[in-house]
Design a protein around this motif. Structure first.
Motif, PDB file in Angstrom:
ATOM      1  N   PHE A  78       0.824  -1.204   0.000  1.00  0.00           N
ATOM      2  CA  PHE A  78       0.000   0.000   0.000  1.00  0.00           C
ATOM      3  C   PHE A  78       0.864   1.261   0.000  1.00  0.00           C
ATOM      4  CE2 PHE A  78      -1.557   3.302   2.879  1.00  0.00           C
ATOM      5  CZ  PHE A  78      -2.698   3.729   2.219  1.00  0.00           C
ATOM      6  N   THR A  79       1.884   1.282   0.853  1.00  0.00           N
ATOM      7  CA  THR A  79       2.734   2.466   0.973  1.00  0.00           C
ATOM      8  C   THR A  79       3.537   2.707  -0.306  1.00  0.00           C
ATOM      9  OG1 THR A  79       2.900   2.052   3.354  1.00  0.00           O
ATOM     10  CG2 THR A  79       4.509   3.563   2.395  1.00  0.00           C
ATOM     11  N   LEU A  80       4.109   1.647  -0.867  1.00  0.00           N
ATOM     12  CA  LEU A  80       4.873   1.786  -2.109  1.00  0.00           C
ATOM     13  C   LEU A  80       3.972   2.184  -3.277  1.00  0.00           C
ATOM     14  CD1 LEU A  80       7.234  -1.319  -1.797  1.00  0.00           C
ATOM     15  CD2 LEU A  80       7.853   1.106  -1.526  1.00  0.00           C
ATOM     16  N   GLY A  81       2.740   1.663  -3.296  1.00  0.00           N
ATOM     17  CA  GLY A  81       1.811   2.034  -4.351  1.00  0.00           C
ATOM     18  C   GLY A  81       1.461   3.503  -4.321  1.00  0.00           C
ATOM     19  N   ASN A  82       1.281   4.057  -3.133  1.00  0.00           N
ATOM     20  CA  ASN A  82       0.977   5.485  -3.028  1.00  0.00           C
ATOM     21  C   ASN A  82       2.182   6.352  -3.370  1.00  0.00           C
ATOM     22  OD1 ASN A  82      -1.857   6.203  -2.021  1.00  0.00           O
ATOM     23  ND2 ASN A  82      -1.325   4.429  -0.784  1.00  0.00           N
ATOM     24  N   LEU A  83       3.373   5.838  -3.090  1.00  0.00           N
ATOM     25  CA  LEU A  83       4.581   6.540  -3.528  1.00  0.00           C
ATOM     26  C   LEU A  83       4.617   6.616  -5.054  1.00  0.00           C
ATOM     27  CD1 LEU A  83       7.374   7.799  -2.988  1.00  0.00           C
ATOM     28  CD2 LEU A  83       8.312   5.471  -2.924  1.00  0.00           C
ATOM     29  N   ALA A  84       4.246   5.515  -5.710  1.00  0.00           N
ATOM     30  CA  ALA A  84       4.185   5.516  -7.175  1.00  0.00           C
ATOM     31  C   ALA A  84       3.128   6.487  -7.686  1.00  0.00           C
ATOM     32  CB  ALA A  84       3.901   4.098  -7.680  1.00  0.00           C
ATOM     33  N   CYS A  85       1.994   6.612  -6.975  1.00  0.00           N
ATOM     34  CA  CYS A  85       0.974   7.590  -7.355  1.00  0.00           C
ATOM     35  C   CYS A  85       1.520   9.009  -7.271  1.00  0.00           C
ATOM     36  CB  CYS A  85      -0.254   7.460  -6.450  1.00  0.00           C
ATOM     37  SG  CYS A  85      -1.248   5.980  -6.698  1.00  0.00           S
ATOM     38  N   ALA A  86       2.260   9.296  -6.212  1.00  0.00           N
ATOM     39  CA  ALA A  86       2.763  10.654  -5.996  1.00  0.00           C
ATOM     40  C   ALA A  86       3.735  11.099  -7.085  1.00  0.00           C
ATOM     41  CB  ALA A  86       3.443  10.748  -4.632  1.00  0.00           C
ATOM     42  N   ILE A  87       4.469  10.150  -7.673  1.00  0.00           N
ATOM     43  CA  ILE A  87       5.469  10.516  -8.679  1.00  0.00           C
ATOM     44  C   ILE A  87       5.052  10.114 -10.088  1.00  0.00           C
ATOM     45  CG2 ILE A  87       7.345  10.387  -6.991  1.00  0.00           C
ATOM     46  CD1 ILE A  87       8.095   7.657  -8.126  1.00  0.00           C
ATOM     47  N   ALA A  88       3.777   9.686 -10.256  1.00  0.00           N
ATOM     48  CA  ALA A  88       3.312   9.224 -11.568  1.00  0.00           C
ATOM     49  C   ALA A  88       3.475  10.317 -12.618  1.00  0.00           C
ATOM     50  CB  ALA A  88       1.846   8.796 -11.486  1.00  0.00           C
ATOM     51  N   PRO A  89       4.106  10.031 -13.770  1.00  0.00           N
ATOM     52  CA  PRO A  89       4.368  11.068 -14.766  1.00  0.00           C
ATOM     53  C   PRO A  89       3.188  11.374 -15.683  1.00  0.00           C
ATOM     54  CG  PRO A  89       5.318   8.981 -15.486  1.00  0.00           C
ATOM     55  CD  PRO A  89       4.743   8.745 -14.116  1.00  0.00           C
ATOM     56  N   SER A  90       2.165  10.497 -15.698  1.00  0.00           N
ATOM     57  CA  SER A  90       1.076  10.668 -16.651  1.00  0.00           C
ATOM     58  C   SER A  90      -0.198  10.043 -16.086  1.00  0.00           C
ATOM     59  CB  SER A  90       1.419   9.977 -17.982  1.00  0.00           C
ATOM     60  OG  SER A  90       1.520   8.565 -17.798  1.00  0.00           O
ATOM     61  N   TYR A  91      -1.299  10.239 -16.828  1.00  0.00           N
ATOM     62  CA  TYR A  91      -2.580   9.653 -16.421  1.00  0.00           C
ATOM     63  C   TYR A  91      -2.486   8.137 -16.333  1.00  0.00           C
ATOM     64  CZ  TYR A  91      -7.370   7.897 -16.929  1.00  0.00           C
ATOM     65  OH  TYR A  91      -8.535   7.196 -16.776  1.00  0.00           O
ATOM     66  N   PHE A  92      -1.905   7.497 -17.342  1.00  0.00           N
ATOM     67  CA  PHE A  92      -1.833   6.042 -17.336  1.00  0.00           C
ATOM     68  C   PHE A  92      -0.853   5.536 -16.276  1.00  0.00           C
ATOM     69  CE2 PHE A  92      -3.553   6.844 -21.602  1.00  0.00           C
ATOM     70  CZ  PHE A  92      -4.661   6.013 -21.550  1.00  0.00           C
TER      71      PHE A  92
END
Length: 387
Positions: A78-92
Motif C-alpha cells: 500500500f505504501t509503495l503504491g501510493n509513492l508511485a501515485c505521488a510521482i506518476a508522470p502521466s494519467y496512465f
C-alpha cells in the motif's frame, strides 16, 4: 475491545484515504493531466477492479503466512503504491499505480475482518468488524476532507505524499499492537475453498454486496461536480461537505454493526432499502444547499450501515470455505460495486440524462440488492424447512 482492533483500524484509515480522496480531487487531477472528468473517474474504477483482482490472488498467496506478517506485507505494498501515485508522470502511470495500491486493499480487509472476529466473543463479531471499518469512516471524516483541501492548496500529488506517511505510521502501529499469533492460519486447499465460494447462496450474497454498495458510488464518485455545478457550492466547500458525509459514515457504521449483531437478516434488508430511499429523495435536493448537505450526511449513514451486515452475511453463507478467502472475495465485491457505480455514473453523465439523474439511477442498485438478499433469505428458510 482489544487494542489490536484499533491497530487494524489505523491500517483501514490509510486505505480509506487513498481510496476515497480521489473523488474530491477529480477536478484537479483531470485539469493537471488533461483528461475529462469521466476519464478521471476511471481512476476510481481502476482501483476498484484492482481490488477485485488482487483480493483472491493475494489471499491465496498469503494463505499459509502468519496473519500479522500478511497484514504488514500488505501495508508495505500500500505504501509503495501510493509513492508511485505521488510521482506518476502521466494519467496512465497514475492509473497503473492505483491498481498496484489496490492489490493490498481486499486482502487487508479480508484477513483483518477474520482476525477481528477471532479476537472477540461470538456475539461481538459484527461490532468487531465495525470497529476495524471505523478506520475507513474516520478516513472519510478527517482524512478525505483534509486530503482534498491539501490537494486543492498544494496540488493533488501532495495528498499522495501525505498518504505515504500514513502508510508508514500504519506499519508501525500494526507492528506494535497486533499480537504475533493474531488469527489462526487456515488449513485446507484453496481450490476447494473457491469451489465452496461458487455455491449458489455464496454467489448470491456476493452479488448482493456488489449491487448494495454500488449505488453509493454512482453519486459519490461525482460528488465534486454535483456539489459545484448543481448545488453551486465553491470548490473549497467540497472538503467541508465531505466532512459531513464522513460524520454520517461513522454513525451508520456503528449502528449497522450493533443492529447486525442482534438481527442480521432484518438489518441487511432494512439498510439496503434505507439507502435506496435516501438516493431517491436526494434527487429533489440537488439544487438546494441546505437540503443537499443533509442528504450527503444521510447518504454516508445509509451506505455504511450496509457494510457490517453485508460482510457478516457473506461469512455466514460461506461456511465450509476459507474465511479469509470468503471475506476477501466480499471486499472485492464491494469494490466491484464501486467500479460498477463509477462506470454507471459516467454513462449517465456522458450519454444519459446528466448529473441531475445520478441519485435516482443510483437507487436502482440497492433496490436490486434488497431483492437479491430477500431471495437468499427465502432460499435459506426453504432449505431449513426441508431439513
Amino acid at each position: 475491545m482489544p487494542l489490536a482492533l484499533y491497530a487494524l483500524a489505523v491500517g483501514a484509515f490509510g486505505i480509506g484515504v487513498t481510496e476515497f480522496v480521489i473523488m474530491g480531487l477529480l477536478l484537479e487531477v483531470s485539469g493537471d493531466l488533461n483528461v475529462s472528468i469521466s476519464a478521471a473517474g476511471m481512476l476510481i474504477s481502476g482501483y476498484a477492479l484492482g481490488v477485485m483482482a488482487g483480493a483472491p490472488v493475494m489471499t491465496v498467496v498469503t494463505a499459509r503466512w502468519p496473519r500479522k506478517a500478511t497484514l504488514l506485507a500488505l501495508m508495505a505494498i500500500f505504501t509503495l503504491g501510493n509513492l508511485a501515485c505521488a510521482i506518476a508522470p502521466s494519467y496512465f502511470g497514475l492509473l497503473a499505480a492505483r491498481v498496484l495500491t489496490a492489490f493490498a486493499h481486499g486482502t487487508f480487509f479480508g484477513v483483518g475482518s477474520v482476525v477481528a472476529t477471532q479476537l472477540v466473543a461470538p456475539q461481538q463479531r459484527a461490532s468487531a468488524i465495525a470497529i476495524m471499518f471505523t478506520g475507513l469512516t474516520i478516513a472519510t471524516v478527517l482524512g478525505v476532507p483534509f486530503g482534498t483541501w491539501l490537494g486543492q492548496m498544494a496540488g493533488w500529488r501532495a495528498t499522495f505524499w501525505a498518504v505515504v506517511g500514513i502508510g508508514a505510521f500504519a506499519l508501525a502501529v500494526i507492528t506494535l499492537l497486533v499480537p504475533r499469533d493474531a488469527g489462526q492460519i487456515e488449513e485446507g486447499d484453496w481450490r476447494s475453498d473457491v469451489r465452496a465460494l461458487a455455491r449458489g447462496p455464496v454467489a448470491l450474497a456476493l452479488l448482493t454486496t456488489v449491487f448494495g454498495f454500488g449505488g453509493m458510488f454512482v453519486v459519490f464518485t461525482y460528488i465534486a461536480p454535483l456539489l459545484t455545478q448543481l448545488t453551486h457550492f465553491s470548490e473549497r466547500a467540497v472538503s467541508l461537505i465531505l466532512l459531513v458525509f464522513g460524520g454520517g459514515l461513522v454513525v451508520g457504521n456503528i449502528v449497522g454493526g450493533k443492529l447486525a449483531d442482534r438481527h442480521l437478516e432484518a438489518t441487511l434488508i432494512g439498510s439496503l432499502l434505507a439507502l435506496a430511499a435516501v438516493l431517491v429523495l436526494m434527487t429533489f435536493a440537488v439544487h438546494d444547499g441546505v437540503a443537499m448537505t443533509v442528504f450527503v450526511a444521510l447518504l454516508g449513514a445509509a451506505s455504511f450501515a450496509t457494510v457490517p451486515p453485508l460482510q457478516m452475511w457473506v461469512l455466514e453463507k460461506s461456511n465450509g470455505a476459507g474465511q479469509s478467502l470468503a471475506s476477501s472475495f466480499n471486499i472485492g465485491a464491494f469494490n466491484l460495486g464501486n467500479a460498477l457505480g463509477a462506470w454507471l455514473g459516467g454513462v449517465v453523465i456522458d450519454h444519459g440524462p446528466g448529473l441531475t439523474a445520478l441519485p435516482w439511477v443510483a437507487a436502482l442498485l440497492p433496490l436490486t440488492a434488497a431483492a437479491l438478499a430477500f431471495k437468499g433469505l427465502r432460499a435459506s428458510r426453504e432449505v431449513a424447512a426441508a431439513c
